[in-house]
Design a protein around this motif. Structure first.
Motif, mmCIF file in Angstrom:
data_model
loop_
_atom_site.group_PDB
_atom_site.id
_atom_site.type_symbol
_atom_site.label_atom_id
_atom_site.label_comp_id
_atom_site.label_asym_id
_atom_site.label_seq_id
_atom_site.Cartn_x
_atom_site.Cartn_y
_atom_site.Cartn_z
ATOM 1 N N THR A 25 0.834 -1.228 0.000
ATOM 2 C CA THR A 25 0.000 0.000 0.000
ATOM 3 C C THR A 25 0.861 1.268 0.000
ATOM 4 O OG1 THR A 25 0.000 0.182 2.410
ATOM 5 C CG2 THR A 25 -1.719 -1.220 1.428
ATOM 6 N N ASN A 28 1.295 6.999 -3.061
ATOM 7 C CA ASN A 28 -0.021 7.508 -3.457
ATOM 8 C C ASN A 28 0.134 8.515 -4.586
ATOM 9 O OD1 ASN A 28 0.710 9.979 -1.761
ATOM 10 N ND2 ASN A 28 0.551 8.360 -0.232
ATOM 11 N N LYS A 42 -5.656 8.501 -3.710
ATOM 12 C CA LYS A 42 -5.796 7.102 -3.312
ATOM 13 C C LYS A 42 -6.280 7.023 -1.855
ATOM 14 C CE LYS A 42 -2.769 4.550 -1.298
ATOM 15 N NZ LYS A 42 -1.509 3.945 -0.840
ATOM 16 N N PRO A 43 -7.174 6.069 -1.528
ATOM 17 C CA PRO A 43 -7.561 5.860 -0.125
ATOM 18 C C PRO A 43 -6.405 5.251 0.662
ATOM 19 C CG PRO A 43 -8.537 4.172 -1.497
ATOM 20 C CD PRO A 43 -7.884 5.159 -2.433
ATOM 21 N N SER A 44 -6.385 5.470 1.961
ATOM 22 C CA SER A 44 -5.271 5.024 2.795
ATOM 23 C C SER A 44 -5.335 3.512 3.039
ATOM 24 C CB SER A 44 -5.318 5.745 4.146
ATOM 25 O OG SER A 44 -4.166 5.420 4.908
ATOM 26 N N GLY A 45 -4.147 2.875 2.900
ATOM 27 C CA GLY A 45 -4.030 1.477 3.322
ATOM 28 C C GLY A 45 -4.714 0.467 2.433
ATOM 29 N N ARG A 71 -11.095 6.277 3.933
ATOM 30 C CA ARG A 71 -10.185 7.279 4.535
ATOM 31 C C ARG A 71 -9.149 7.683 3.491
ATOM 32 N NH1 ARG A 71 -5.727 6.043 7.738
ATOM 33 N NH2 ARG A 71 -6.405 3.881 7.732
ATOM 34 N N SER A 73 -5.635 9.089 1.770
ATOM 35 C CA SER A 73 -4.229 8.806 2.054
ATOM 36 C C SER A 73 -3.712 9.604 3.244
ATOM 37 C CB SER A 73 -3.378 9.161 0.827
ATOM 38 O OG SER A 73 -2.000 9.184 1.172
ATOM 39 N N SER A 74 -2.767 9.013 3.975
ATOM 40 C CA SER A 74 -2.165 9.705 5.131
ATOM 41 C C SER A 74 -1.302 10.882 4.674
ATOM 42 C CB SER A 74 -1.308 8.716 5.915
ATOM 43 O OG SER A 74 -0.407 8.056 5.031
ATOM 44 N N ASP A 75 -1.036 10.982 3.381
ATOM 45 C CA ASP A 75 -0.250 12.106 2.856
ATOM 46 C C ASP A 75 -1.125 13.202 2.243
ATOM 47 O OD1 ASP A 75 1.954 9.561 1.995
ATOM 48 O OD2 ASP A 75 2.522 11.203 3.326
ATOM 49 N N THR A 76 -2.457 13.094 2.486
ATOM 50 C CA THR A 76 -3.395 14.021 1.837
ATOM 51 C C THR A 76 -3.082 15.480 2.138
ATOM 52 O OG1 THR A 76 -5.161 12.378 1.771
ATOM 53 C CG2 THR A 76 -5.836 14.695 1.696
ATOM 54 N N HIS A 142 2.188 16.360 9.992
ATOM 55 C CA HIS A 142 1.629 16.942 8.761
ATOM 56 C C HIS A 142 2.464 18.099 8.263
ATOM 57 C CE1 HIS A 142 -1.779 14.672 10.473
ATOM 58 N NE2 HIS A 142 -1.767 14.238 9.229
#
Ligand SMILES: O=C(CO)[C@@H](O)[C@@H](O)COP(=O)(O)O
Length: 232
Positions: A25, A28, A42-45, A71, A73-76, A142
């Motif tokens: 995963t 992104n 892309k969605p996270s995970g 959820r 991406s954690s990099d959104t 962040h």
């Protein structure tokens, strides 16, 4: 709504495993719609082999969900800050590709040693340092977007001339006129990183490698500072 934008982001994300730039995963890609001031990411995970176009999440420039059930991406927040700040980019890619991550973990700019690199940029590829405590504006996790912007705030390093950066201790981010170009830049960055690493295995002296006849020709053509790292 946003079907075409989702499909653009989906197709770009699916290029990452095909090009060998990610596992599982990791990474992104996002694509922006400037008219609607939203981007698709892309969605996270979610593993790439099970990803579908309808899973792609639509976000605004404040990293708020506009449409989507998964959820993001954690990099959104990083993608959102770059779209908000640089109004002339159309797509962003983040990977964990091996050689680019190795240079990022070593905290080193990727030196320009030859034509393959110079065909894409005349600059060393900068490694953006982790922000110091007094530079952190939000919460640390962040701050990635500001790590990138701080690297390019000095006008001698333009995000048009260099469409790629290494985040120290993390990995590469690339951008371009659209999502497909940002993925292309991610693949080019990985190849430049691999070539530079192998070059240094053969000859470890960066100064000598930059002082070769071809690089002197390059310097005459593009100027003394054309290829010395502007870094950040
Ligand atoms: O490295 C990180 C976390 O910052 C991400 O690139 C990577 O693991 C992918 O995370 P997402 O699945 O996009 O949340």
């Amino acid at each position: 709504m946003y079907k075409t934008l989702r499909e653009e982001a989906y197709e770009a994300n699916m290029q990452l495993p095909k090009l060998g730039l990610v596992l599982f995963t990791f990474g992104n890609v996002s694509a922006v719609d400037r008219d609607k001031a939203v981007f698709a990411i892309k969605p996270s995970g979610v593993p790439y082999e099970s990803l579908r176009a309808q899973d792609i999440v639509i976000m605004d420039y404040d990293a708020q969900v506009v449409e989507g059930t998964l959820r993001p991406s954690s990099d959104t927040k990083t993608h959102a800050l770059l779209y908000k700040t640089w109004d002339d980019i159309g797509g962003i890619t983040h990977t964990h590709s091996t050689y680019a991550v190795a240079w990022a973990q070593a905290g080193r700019d990727i030196p320009i040693f030859g034509t393959t690199h110079a065909d894409h940029t005349h600059q060393d590829i900068p490694c953006a340092p982790v922000l110091t405590d007094d530079m952190i504006r939000g919460d640390y996790e962040h701050e990635t977007g500001n790590q990138i912007l701080d690297c390019f705030k000095d006008k001698t390093l333009s995000h048009h001339e260099v469409e790629m950066v290494l985040l120290q201790n993390h990995g590469p981010f690339t951008w371009g006129q659209d999502a497909a170009k940002s993925v292309y830049n991610a693949a080019v960055l990985e190849e430049i990183a691999r070539m530079a690493y192998l070059t240094l295995q053969i000859n470890a002296d960066t100064a000598v490698l930059k002082d070769t006849l071809r690089m002197k020709h390059f310097e005459r053509k593009h100027g003394k500072d054309a290829y010395y790292g502007q870094g950040c």
